[in-house]
Design a protein around this motif. Structure first.
Motif, PDB file in Angstrom:
ATOM      1  N   ILE A 186     -12.341  -7.906  -8.850  1.00 18.84           N
ATOM      2  CA  ILE A 186     -12.937  -7.182  -8.058  1.00 18.84           C
ATOM      3  C   ILE A 186     -12.783  -7.744  -6.648  1.00 18.84           C
ATOM      4  N   GLY A 187     -11.682  -6.480  -6.075  1.00 18.11           N
ATOM      5  CA  GLY A 187     -12.645  -7.214  -4.493  1.00 18.11           C
ATOM      6  C   GLY A 187     -11.131  -8.161  -4.070  1.00 18.11           C
ATOM      7  N   GLU A 188     -10.339  -8.484  -4.736  1.00 17.71           N
ATOM      8  CA  GLU A 188      -8.951  -9.621  -4.657  1.00 17.71           C
ATOM      9  C   GLU A 188      -7.955  -8.547  -4.245  1.00 17.71           C
ATOM     10  N   ARG A 189      -6.990  -8.668  -3.543  1.00 18.58           N
ATOM     11  CA  ARG A 189      -5.486  -8.034  -3.330  1.00 18.58           C
ATOM     12  C   ARG A 189      -5.102  -8.733  -4.809  1.00 18.58           C
ATOM     13  N   PRO A 190      -4.943  -7.903  -4.897  1.00 21.22           N
ATOM     14  CA  PRO A 190      -3.520  -8.285  -6.654  1.00 21.22           C
ATOM     15  C   PRO A 190      -2.208  -8.542  -6.157  1.00 21.22           C
ATOM     16  N   GLN A 191      -1.708  -9.627  -6.261  1.00 20.84           N
ATOM     17  CA  GLN A 191      -0.306 -10.918  -5.787  1.00 20.84           C
ATOM     18  C   GLN A 191       1.166  -9.983  -6.558  1.00 20.84           C
ATOM     19  N   VAL A 192       1.589  -8.925  -5.415  1.00 21.29           N
ATOM     20  CA  VAL A 192       2.702  -7.681  -6.136  1.00 21.29           C
ATOM     21  C   VAL A 192       4.144  -8.537  -4.578  1.00 21.29           C
ATOM     22  N   GLU A 233       2.745  -0.787 -10.901  1.00 27.30           N
ATOM     23  CA  GLU A 233       2.089  -0.931 -12.835  1.00 27.30           C
ATOM     24  C   GLU A 233       0.730  -1.575 -12.402  1.00 27.30           C
ATOM     25  N   VAL A 234       1.057  -2.951 -11.489  1.00 33.29           N
ATOM     26  CA  VAL A 234      -0.582  -3.862 -11.093  1.00 33.29           C
ATOM     27  C   VAL A 234      -1.071  -3.309 -10.558  1.00 33.29           C
ATOM     28  N   LEU A 235      -0.838  -2.401  -9.504  1.00 34.68           N
ATOM     29  CA  LEU A 235      -2.025  -1.621  -8.663  1.00 34.68           C
ATOM     30  C   LEU A 235      -3.010  -0.614  -9.553  1.00 34.68           C
ATOM     31  N   LEU A 236      -2.843   0.053 -10.510  1.00 31.00           N
ATOM     32  CA  LEU A 236      -2.931   1.000 -11.099  1.00 31.00           C
ATOM     33  C   LEU A 236      -3.621   0.144 -11.818  1.00 31.00           C
ATOM     34  N   ARG A 237      -3.720  -0.708 -13.103  1.00 30.47           N
ATOM     35  CA  ARG A 237      -4.312  -1.364 -13.887  1.00 30.47           C
ATOM     36  C   ARG A 237      -5.529  -2.137 -12.776  1.00 30.47           C
ATOM     37  N   SER A 283      -4.839   5.012  -5.035  1.00 30.33           N
ATOM     38  CA  SER A 283      -4.633   5.744  -4.687  1.00 30.33           C
ATOM     39  C   SER A 283      -3.074   5.526  -3.977  1.00 30.33           C
ATOM     40  N   GLU A 284      -3.124   4.020  -3.695  1.00 31.01           N
ATOM     41  CA  GLU A 284      -1.636   3.404  -3.537  1.00 31.01           C
ATOM     42  C   GLU A 284      -0.950   3.377  -4.491  1.00 31.01           C
ATOM     43  N   SER A 285      -1.196   3.444  -5.711  1.00 26.12           N
ATOM     44  CA  SER A 285      -0.583   3.101  -6.870  1.00 26.12           C
ATOM     45  C   SER A 285       0.128   4.560  -7.319  1.00 26.12           C
ATOM     46  N   VAL A 313       2.161   9.078 -11.536  1.00 29.27           N
ATOM     47  CA  VAL A 313       1.378  10.010 -10.552  1.00 29.27           C
ATOM     48  C   VAL A 313       0.113  10.518 -11.426  1.00 29.27           C
ATOM     49  N   ALA A 314       0.088  11.102 -11.717  1.00 23.48           N
ATOM     50  CA  ALA A 314      -0.824  12.332 -13.023  1.00 23.48           C
ATOM     51  C   ALA A 314      -1.769  11.101 -13.885  1.00 23.48           C
ATOM     52  N   GLU A 315      -0.599   9.820 -14.203  1.00 23.94           N
ATOM     53  CA  GLU A 315      -2.482   9.115 -14.628  1.00 23.94           C
ATOM     54  C   GLU A 315      -3.250   8.242 -14.015  1.00 23.94           C
ATOM     55  N   ALA A 316      -2.373   7.987 -12.585  1.00 20.17           N
ATOM     56  CA  ALA A 316      -3.418   7.326 -11.829  1.00 20.17           C
ATOM     57  C   ALA A 316      -4.365   8.774 -10.990  1.00 20.17           C
ATOM     58  N   ARG A 317      -3.814   9.755 -11.556  1.00 20.57           N
ATOM     59  CA  ARG A 317      -4.713  10.985 -10.345  1.00 20.57           C
ATOM     60  C   ARG A 317      -5.629  10.721 -12.198  1.00 20.57           C
TER      61      ARG A 317
END
Length: 517
Positions: A51-57, A67-71, A97-99, A112-116
Motif C-alpha cells: 500500500i502506498g507504492e505505485r503499481p509497475q504498469v 486491471e493492475v490499477l484496479l486490483r 478512479s484511475e482504473s 467501469v461499473a465494477e470499478a465504481r
C-alpha cells in the motif's frame, strides 16, 4: 537487428507481460472474493508490492494496466481496513478512479461499473454514505439492463449503505427487489453477503418493531449466509455472521448464547490477524457487557476497540465505538470522560458525513449525561439528535427521541437547571431575570404535539437573555449559559437565526472545535 524485428520483439514482450499481469489479476480477484487478501497481493507481486507504492504498469497494454490499477486499489482498501492503516482508503480511491478512467476510454462499460462499485465500498468504509450512494447509482445507470454480476454487487452495496445509515426500510425494499437476481447467481460469496446483510436488516426491524416473524426470518437468513460462506471458504465473513448472531442474542437477553457467538467471531478475526474485524467485534462485546450491566468490562473492551480503530480510516465505525465507550464511561460515573468520548464521536461522524451516527452519539450524550450537562447544552444535543435522525423510520430511535424530550421538559432536573441559569444571569450581570412564564410549567405537562415547540421556545428565551446581558458577546453569553462558544454559535446558526441580530459581528476564528456540515 532490423527495426521491424525490434518492433516485433517489443510487441511480443508487451503481449507476454500483459498476459501475465491479467492472469495474476484474475487469480488475485478470486482470492480477494474469498477474503484471502495477502495471498491476493502475492498473486500480483510482480506488478505491485504494498500500500502506498505505485503499481509497475510500464510495458503493459492499456487493458492490463487498468486491471493492475484496479486490483491494487481494491486490495489497498481491504488490507488497509484489516490492518487499520491511516490513508489507505484515499490511496485505494485514487487507484480505483484511475482504473475506471482507463476502462471508460476503452469503452468497457461493465469494467467501469465494477470499478465504481469498488470505489463506493471505500466511501462506505469511511462513512461517506452520500458519496457511496451517488457512486453506486452511477454504476447502475451505466449498466442499464445488462445482465451482469456487477448489478448484483451494486444492489448489494446500496442495501449495505442504507443499513449502515440506519435506513432499514429502504434497505429492506432493495433486498426484496434484488432477491430473485441473487437467487439465480452461482457466486457463493456474493450470495452469502446478500443473506448476511438481509438478516441484519430483518434483525434490526424485528427488534425495533417487535416483529417475531422478522426475527425468525433473520435466523434463517444467517444460516443461509453461513452455508454460502462455507461453500466459498470465506472465513472472514463466517466470523461476521457469528458476530451478527451474537448481537441478535444480546438483544434477546440470551447472553450465554451471545457470548458464545461473539467469542467465535473474535477467534476468527484473531486467526486472520484482521485488526479491523477484531475492533468491530470488540465493540459488539462491549455492547453486550453494557446490556448485562457489566460496565467495567464494557469500558475495557470498548477502549480497546476505539484504540484500534483510531489507527485507520473507518470513521463511521470509530464513531460508533466511541459512542459505546462513552456509554460505558457514563454508566461507571465518569461523566467528564464520557462527555469527551461522545463529543469526539460527534466530531468524527460529522467529518465523515455520517449524520445518522452524529444523531445517535448526540442522543446517547443527552440520555446518559442528562444530570451532568447544563440545560442549554442538553437542549442543544437533543436538537442535534432530532435534526439528524428525523428521517429515520426506526421505531426504537423515535422512541428514544421522545423519551429524551420528555426527560428534558418534565423532570425536576430541568426546573433546577433553569433556575440556576436565571440566577447566573441575574447575579453575574445585574440583568433582569428571565420571566417566570418563560420557564416550563410542571403543573401543566406539554402534549406530544407541543413538546418540541416548548423546548425550542424555552431554549430561545434563555439564549436571548444571555445575549442581552452580555451586550451581544457570544463568548460571554456562552460562559453564562455553561456552554462553549462553538456550541452556542452552532445553536444560533442552526435553529435560532432570528437571534443573530442580537450578537456582535462574527470574528474570524483560527480553528473550530467541531466541524459542522
Amino acid at each position: 537487428m532490423k527495426l521491424a524485428s525490434i518492433v516485433s520483439l517489443k510487441d511480443e514482450t508487451t503481449f507476454s507481460l500483459s498476459r501475465r499481469s491479467q492472469a495474476g489479476c484474475a487469480r488475485a480477484k478470486e482470492l480477494e472474493e474469498a477474503g484471502e487478501f495477502e495471498d491476493a497481493r502475492d498473486a500480483i507481486s510482480e506488478f505491485w508490492h504494498r500500500i502506498g507504492e505505485r503499481p509497475q504498469v510500464e510495458g503493459l497494454d492499456e487493458i492490463a494496466r487498468a486491471e493492475v490499477l484496479l486490483r491494487a486499489g481494491t486490495l489497498s482498501g481491504w488490507i488497509g481496513s484489516a490492518r487499520q492503516l491511516s490513508g489507505a482508503q484515499e490511496i485505494a480511491k485514487d487507484l480505483i478512479s484511475e482504473s475506471a478512467g482507463a476502462f471508460e476510454r476503452l469503452g468497457l462499460v461493465e469494467r467501469v461499473a465494477e470499478a465504481r462499485v469498488d470505489l463506493a465500498i471505500c466511501y462506505w468504509r469511511e462513512g461517506s454514505f452520500d458519496e457511496a450512494r451517488i457512486t453506486l447509482a452511477d454504476a447502475l445507470l451505466r449498466l442499464g439492463d445488462l445482465d451482469s454480476e456487477q448489478r448484483l454487487r451494486a444492489f448489494l452495496n446500496q442495501a449495505l449503505v442504507e443499513t449502515a445509515a440506519k435506513q432499514y426500510r429502504e434497505a429492506l425494499r432493495l433486498f426484496r427487489e434484488a432477491a430473485p437476481m441473487f437467487e439465480a447467481s452461482r457466486n457463493h460469496a456474493l450470495k452469502g453477503k446478500f443473506h448476511n446483510v438481509y438478516a441484519v436488516v430483518l434483525k434490526n426491524l424485528g427488534l425495533s418493531e417487535h416483529r417475531d416473524d422478522y426475527l425468525d426470518r433473520a435466523l434463517i437468513e444467517f444460516s443461509a449466509a453461513s452455508f454460502h460462506f462455507e461453500q466459498a471458504r470465506h472465513q472472514r465473513y463466517l466470523g461476521v455472521v457469528e458476530n451478527n448472531l451474537g448481537f441478535l442474542f444480546v438483544h434477546l437477553g440470551r447472553f450465554q448464547n451471545a457470548h458464545q457467538h461473539l467469542s467465535r467471531a473474535r477467534a476468527v478475526a484473531l486467526a486472520l490477524k484482521d485488526q479491523g474485524l477484531v475492533a468491530q467485534f470488540d465493540d459488539s462485546r462491549a455492547r453486550a457487557f453494557i446490556a448485562e450491566g457489566q460496565f467495567s468490562k464494557a469500558e475495557t473492551v470498548a477502549r480497546s476497540s476505539v484504540k484500534a480503530l483510531e489507527e485507520g480510516d473507518q470513521l463511521s465505525m470509530l464513531s460508533e465505538a466511541l459512542t459505546t465507550h462513552g456509554t460505558a464511561l457514563a454508566r461507571l460515573g465518569s461523566s467528564a470522560n464520557a462527555r469527551a468520548s461522545f463529543e469526539k464521536a460527534i466530531r468524527i461522524a460529522h467529518n465523515a458525513g455520517d449524520l445518522a451516527s452524529v444523531g445517535v452519539a448526540a442522543l446517547s450524550m443527552a440520555e446518559e449525561l442528562a444530570n451532568h450537562l447544563p440545560l442549554t447544552e442538553l437542549l442543544a444535543y437533543y436538537r442535534m439528535a432530532e435534526s439528524e435522525l428525523r428521517s429515520s423510520h426506526n421505531p426504537e430511535i423515535q422512541d428514544r427521541l421522545s423519551k429524551c424530550a420528555r426527560l428534558i421538559v418534565t423532570t425536576e432536573a430541568l426546573s433546577d437547571a433553569g433556575k440556576a441559569t436565571v440566577n447566573t444571569l441575574t447575579n453575574d450581570t445585574g440583568a433582569d431575570p428571565i420571566l417566570a412564564h418563560d420557564l416550563p410549567n410542571h403543573s401543566d405537562r406539554p402534549t406530544a404535539a407541543s413538546l418540541e415547540e416548548q423546548v425550542l421556545h424555552y431554549e430561545g428565551n434563555l439564549i436571548k437573555q444571555a445575549l442581552e446581558a452580555s451586550d451581544g458577546s457570544v463568548t460571554r453569553a456562552a460562559r453564562m449559559l455553561g456552554v462553549t462558544h462553538q456550541g452556542l454559535a452552532f445553536i444560533l446558526n442552526g435553529r435560532h437565526k432570528s437571534l443573530l441580530t442580537a450578537r456582535k459581528p462574527v470574528k474570524r476564528r483560527r480553528r473550530s472545535i467541531i466541524r459542522f456540515h
